[in-house]
Design a protein around this motif. Structure first.
Motif, PDB file in Angstrom:
ATOM      1  N   GLY A 165      -0.310  16.128 -10.940  1.00  0.00           N
ATOM      2  CA  GLY A 165      -0.166  14.951 -11.785  1.00  0.00           C
ATOM      3  C   GLY A 165       1.255  14.446 -11.844  1.00  0.00           C
ATOM      4  O   GLY A 165       1.641  13.742 -12.773  1.00  0.00           O
ATOM      5  N   ASN A 166       2.046  14.800 -10.823  1.00  0.00           N
ATOM      6  CA  ASN A 166       3.453  14.406 -10.746  1.00  0.00           C
ATOM      7  C   ASN A 166       3.564  12.923 -10.370  1.00  0.00           C
ATOM      8  O   ASN A 166       2.618  12.322  -9.847  1.00  0.00           O
ATOM      9  CB  ASN A 166       4.142  15.264  -9.688  1.00  0.00           C
ATOM     10  N   ALA A 167       4.740  12.328 -10.613  1.00  0.00           N
ATOM     11  CA  ALA A 167       5.021  10.988 -10.114  1.00  0.00           C
ATOM     12  C   ALA A 167       5.024  11.012  -8.592  1.00  0.00           C
ATOM     13  O   ALA A 167       5.239  12.062  -7.968  1.00  0.00           O
ATOM     14  CB  ALA A 167       6.365  10.502 -10.646  1.00  0.00           C
ATOM     15  N   THR A 168       4.782   9.869  -7.967  1.00  0.00           N
ATOM     16  CA  THR A 168       4.798   9.763  -6.511  1.00  0.00           C
ATOM     17  C   THR A 168       5.770   8.669  -6.095  1.00  0.00           C
ATOM     18  O   THR A 168       6.092   7.768  -6.877  1.00  0.00           O
ATOM     19  CB  THR A 168       3.403   9.452  -5.951  1.00  0.00           C
ATOM     20  N   VAL A 169       6.236   8.744  -4.840  1.00  0.00           N
ATOM     21  CA  VAL A 169       7.179   7.760  -4.330  1.00  0.00           C
ATOM     22  C   VAL A 169       6.747   7.308  -2.951  1.00  0.00           C
ATOM     23  O   VAL A 169       6.229   8.095  -2.150  1.00  0.00           O
ATOM     24  CB  VAL A 169       8.618   8.347  -4.285  1.00  0.00           C
ATOM     25  N   ASP A 170       6.918   6.025  -2.682  1.00  0.00           N
ATOM     26  CA  ASP A 170       6.594   5.447  -1.384  1.00  0.00           C
ATOM     27  C   ASP A 170       7.689   4.454  -1.040  1.00  0.00           C
ATOM     28  O   ASP A 170       7.904   3.474  -1.769  1.00  0.00           O
ATOM     29  CB  ASP A 170       5.233   4.746  -1.428  1.00  0.00           C
ATOM     30  N   THR A 171       8.401   4.705   0.048  1.00  0.00           N
ATOM     31  CA  THR A 171       9.497   3.833   0.460  1.00  0.00           C
ATOM     32  C   THR A 171       9.018   2.884   1.547  1.00  0.00           C
ATOM     33  O   THR A 171       8.396   3.307   2.527  1.00  0.00           O
ATOM     34  CB  THR A 171      10.684   4.663   0.983  1.00  0.00           C
ATOM     35  N   VAL A 172       9.311   1.607   1.371  1.00  0.00           N
ATOM     36  CA  VAL A 172       8.928   0.576   2.339  1.00  0.00           C
ATOM     37  C   VAL A 172      10.204   0.026   2.971  1.00  0.00           C
ATOM     38  O   VAL A 172      11.085  -0.498   2.284  1.00  0.00           O
ATOM     39  CB  VAL A 172       8.140  -0.553   1.655  1.00  0.00           C
ATOM     40  N   LEU A 173      10.311   0.181   4.302  1.00  0.00           N
ATOM     41  CA  LEU A 173      11.480  -0.303   5.036  1.00  0.00           C
ATOM     42  C   LEU A 173      11.268  -1.754   5.457  1.00  0.00           C
ATOM     43  O   LEU A 173      10.190  -2.121   5.913  1.00  0.00           O
ATOM     44  CB  LEU A 173      11.724   0.551   6.277  1.00  0.00           C
ATOM     45  N   ALA A 174      12.318  -2.576   5.312  1.00  0.00           N
ATOM     46  CA  ALA A 174      12.222  -3.962   5.769  1.00  0.00           C
ATOM     47  C   ALA A 174      11.994  -4.007   7.275  1.00  0.00           C
ATOM     48  O   ALA A 174      11.322  -4.909   7.782  1.00  0.00           O
ATOM     49  CB  ALA A 174      13.488  -4.721   5.398  1.00  0.00           C
ATOM     50  N   SER A 175      12.540  -3.026   7.990  1.00  0.00           N
ATOM     51  CA  SER A 175      12.300  -2.886   9.423  1.00  0.00           C
ATOM     52  C   SER A 175      12.462  -1.417   9.783  1.00  0.00           C
ATOM     53  O   SER A 175      13.385  -0.759   9.305  1.00  0.00           O
ATOM     54  CB  SER A 175      13.285  -3.733  10.242  1.00  0.00           C
ATOM     55  N   SER A 176      11.570  -0.927  10.615  1.00  0.00           N
ATOM     56  CA  SER A 176      11.689   0.461  11.061  1.00  0.00           C
ATOM     57  C   SER A 176      12.432   0.556  12.391  1.00  0.00           C
ATOM     58  O   SER A 176      12.703   1.656  12.870  1.00  0.00           O
ATOM     59  CB  SER A 176      10.300   1.099  11.208  1.00  0.00           C
ATOM     60  N   THR A 177      12.746  -0.594  12.982  1.00  0.00           N
ATOM     61  CA  THR A 177      13.505  -0.616  14.235  1.00  0.00           C
ATOM     62  C   THR A 177      14.958  -0.972  13.934  1.00  0.00           C
ATOM     63  O   THR A 177      15.232  -2.047  13.381  1.00  0.00           O
ATOM     64  CB  THR A 177      12.913  -1.627  15.222  1.00  0.00           C
TER      65      THR A 177
END
Length: 245
Positions: free
Chosen positions: A11-23
């Motif tokens: 039941g911990n917090a979760t994190v998701d990182t979104v990159l503007a570009s992966s290249t």
């Protein structure tokens, strides 16, 4: 009870990182959005760590190493079931390896939560050669060398670059051209900077068994590349390799 469970990851917090570009290329930067979802209990995030990481060969196998790090130290509280989004810009260090062969590079995001399992997220990067690196690769191709492999290796002695724990080694085979039959292989190690690229050149000559046993068939030197003129780089590499062949 929910706080107790969150402390062990349930039941911990979760994190998701979104990159503007992966290249990306070494020396560039990339914008990121960090999406945080609250768990089943209120939790305090002391900091957010963003690390550019890769995997390097050692005498005992492989180990993960940090290439660069960004710490967002403004603490905040994430409520149960609530969402929060933070933004940041990650600088991709010049020492970041190129993702050729089996080399991997990723951004690891970690929420620093006291007395709890820190939530993590991993996002892979496609790291392309810089223009100077591409010019060196093109020059090697014109000299008849074919790319064989790339690998990151621990370099604790600082043989190639001070202040760096590892280097990336590119291995080329003399498949054609003036060095076919004269050179076994050529290994290149890059030490990139904003204004120039230092290229360490190790030449493994075709030599007799006694020379190989004494390691006298391998010679190393370096050249400085400050342009993207493929013809000029080819001529310098040819002269350098020819001096050892």
């Amino acid at each position: 009870m929910k706080k107790v469970l969150a402390s062990v990851g349930i039941g911990n917090a979760t994190v998701d990182t979104v990159l503007a570009s992966s290249t990306v290329e070494p020396g560039q930067s990339v914008d990121v959005e960090i999406h945080i979802e609250g768990g089943s209990a209120e939790q305090t995030v002391d900091a957010i760590e963003l690390e550019v990481e890769t995997r390097c060969a050692t005498d005992d196998g492989y180990t993960e190493v940090d290439v660069g790090r960004l710490r967002l130290s403004d603490g905040f509280t994430i409520e149960p079931g609530r969402s929060d989004v933070r933004t940041a810009t990650i600088d991709i260090p010049y020492a970041t390896p190129v993702t050729l062969g089996r080399v991997e590079v990723w951004v690891e995001t970690e929420l620093d939560i006291s007395m709890a399992v820190d939530p993590e997220d991993r996002d892979h990067l496609d790291v392309q050669p810089t223009p100077r690196m591409r010019a060196v690769f093109d020059a090697m191709d014109e000299l008849g060398f074919s790319f064989r492999s790339a690998e990151c290796q621990i370099d604790r002695s600082g043989r190639y670059a001070s202040g760096r724990a590892f280097v990336q080694e590119f291995e080329f085979h003399a498949a054609d051209g003036p060095f076919r039959g004269r050179v076994d292989e050529v290994e290149l190690v890059f030490d990139p900077a904003a204004d120039a690229l230092t290229v360490f050149v190790e030449v493994d000559r075709r030599a007799g068994v006694l020379s190989e046993l004494a390691d006298t068939d391998e010679r190393t030197t370096s050249i400085r590349v400050d342009s993207t003129d493929v013809a000029a780089i080819r001529d310098r590499l040819e002269a350098t390799i020819d001096g050892f062949a």
